[in-house]
Design an enzyme around this catalytic site. Structure first.
Site, mmCIF file in Angstrom:
data_model
loop_
_atom_site.group_PDB
_atom_site.id
_atom_site.type_symbol
_atom_site.label_atom_id
_atom_site.label_comp_id
_atom_site.label_asym_id
_atom_site.label_seq_id
_atom_site.Cartn_x
_atom_site.Cartn_y
_atom_site.Cartn_z
ATOM 1 N N CYS A 179 -91.024 -24.988 14.678
ATOM 2 C CA CYS A 179 -90.472 -24.167 15.756
ATOM 3 C C CYS A 179 -89.980 -25.065 16.881
ATOM 4 C CB CYS A 179 -91.543 -23.213 16.274
ATOM 5 S SG CYS A 179 -91.032 -22.225 17.695
ATOM 6 N N CYS A 224 -92.423 -24.602 20.040
ATOM 7 C CA CYS A 224 -93.832 -25.010 20.140
ATOM 8 C C CYS A 224 -94.285 -25.948 19.035
ATOM 9 C CB CYS A 224 -94.723 -23.772 20.173
ATOM 10 S SG CYS A 224 -94.701 -22.825 18.627
ATOM 11 N N CYS A 272 -92.012 -16.902 15.175
ATOM 12 C CA CYS A 272 -93.066 -17.909 15.190
ATOM 13 C C CYS A 272 -94.352 -17.203 15.594
ATOM 14 C CB CYS A 272 -92.720 -19.023 16.168
ATOM 15 S SG CYS A 272 -94.073 -20.203 16.406
ATOM 16 N N CYS A 313 -95.722 -18.760 19.274
ATOM 17 C CA CYS A 313 -95.083 -18.506 20.579
ATOM 18 C C CYS A 313 -94.249 -17.222 20.608
ATOM 19 C CB CYS A 313 -94.215 -19.696 20.992
ATOM 20 S SG CYS A 313 -92.718 -19.931 19.996
ATOM 21 N N CYS A 325 -83.571 -15.773 6.192
ATOM 22 C CA CYS A 325 -82.281 -16.153 6.776
ATOM 23 C C CYS A 325 -82.553 -16.555 8.223
ATOM 24 C CB CYS A 325 -81.329 -14.962 6.699
ATOM 25 S SG CYS A 325 -79.663 -15.319 7.255
#
Length: 201
Positions: free
Chosen positions: A83, A86, A132, A135, A162
């Site tokens: 991510c 984070c 995610c 976060c 996707c």
């Protein structure tokens, strides 16, 4: 690859939404902040993230097809996609495949990916948002059409994640420079669509 800054991201301000067979419109009213381990104010997120990263992760925006350098990566680029907000591990390079949609695509996800909870019919027809789990950042959408991609890992799982490249950073397995997904392929400007999601801040 060196982290590059200073390029201009063009943001489409039109209220019309371009829909392709590869990118469904979904809605998710769950907060992108409440209940997540990593939290910042919107002002802090805007400072931490680049413009494209903030547009995708925090506002639910969608990048145009073929606009992320990570769309050009194959499973030969061995490493982990994390991510951009984070650093939570999200996807393994072995699960990346070429879907031809213009967005980085994966056949399965790591534990750091949260899938929107919707009924099976809607999930099949419209897809569902993925975030995610650390976060709450918007990553893209999950579709149950992996079977269409014969000969790929998605044909086995039946799933196609996707993902907007700008939400990711690629970390090579054997060290080396991180590759930021908000960078466009060489000599190609990056363009963003307005959010297709309801405000979930």
């Amino acid at each position: 690859m060196q982290r590059q800054t200073g390029y201009i991201a063009t943001i489409t301000t039109s209220t019309s939404i371009i829909v392709t067979p590869s990118c469904a419109q979904a809605s998710n009213t769950k907060s992108r902040t409440d209940g997540y381990k990593v939290q910042h104010s919107e002002r802090e997120w805007a400072y931490i993230l680049s413009g494209p990263q903030y547009n995708i992760l925090r506002q639910g925006g969608t990048e145009r097809q073929k606009s992320s350098i990570l769309n050009t990566f194959t499973s030969d680029n061995v490493g982990t996609y994390v991510c951009a907000g984070c650093n939570t591990p999200l996807f393994d390079s072995k699960d990346k495949f070429s879907s031809g949609t213009g967005w980085p695509s994966f056949s399965s996800a790591l534990e750091g990916v949260e899938e929107e909870d919707v009924d099976r019919l809607r999930a099949t027809l419209d897809g569902r948002e993925v975030r995610c789990s650390t976060c709450g950042g918007h990553l893209g959408d999950l579709f149950n059409d992996g079977w269409l991609y014969r000969g790929s890992s998605a044909a086995k799982t039946g799933k196609r994640y996707c993902i907007d490249g700008a939400s990711l950073i690629f970390k090579p397995e054997n060290g080396g420079e991180d590759v930021y997904g908000d960078l466009p392929p060489k000599n190609k400007p990056i363009h963003y669509q307005p959010s297709i999601y309801r405000d979930a801040a």
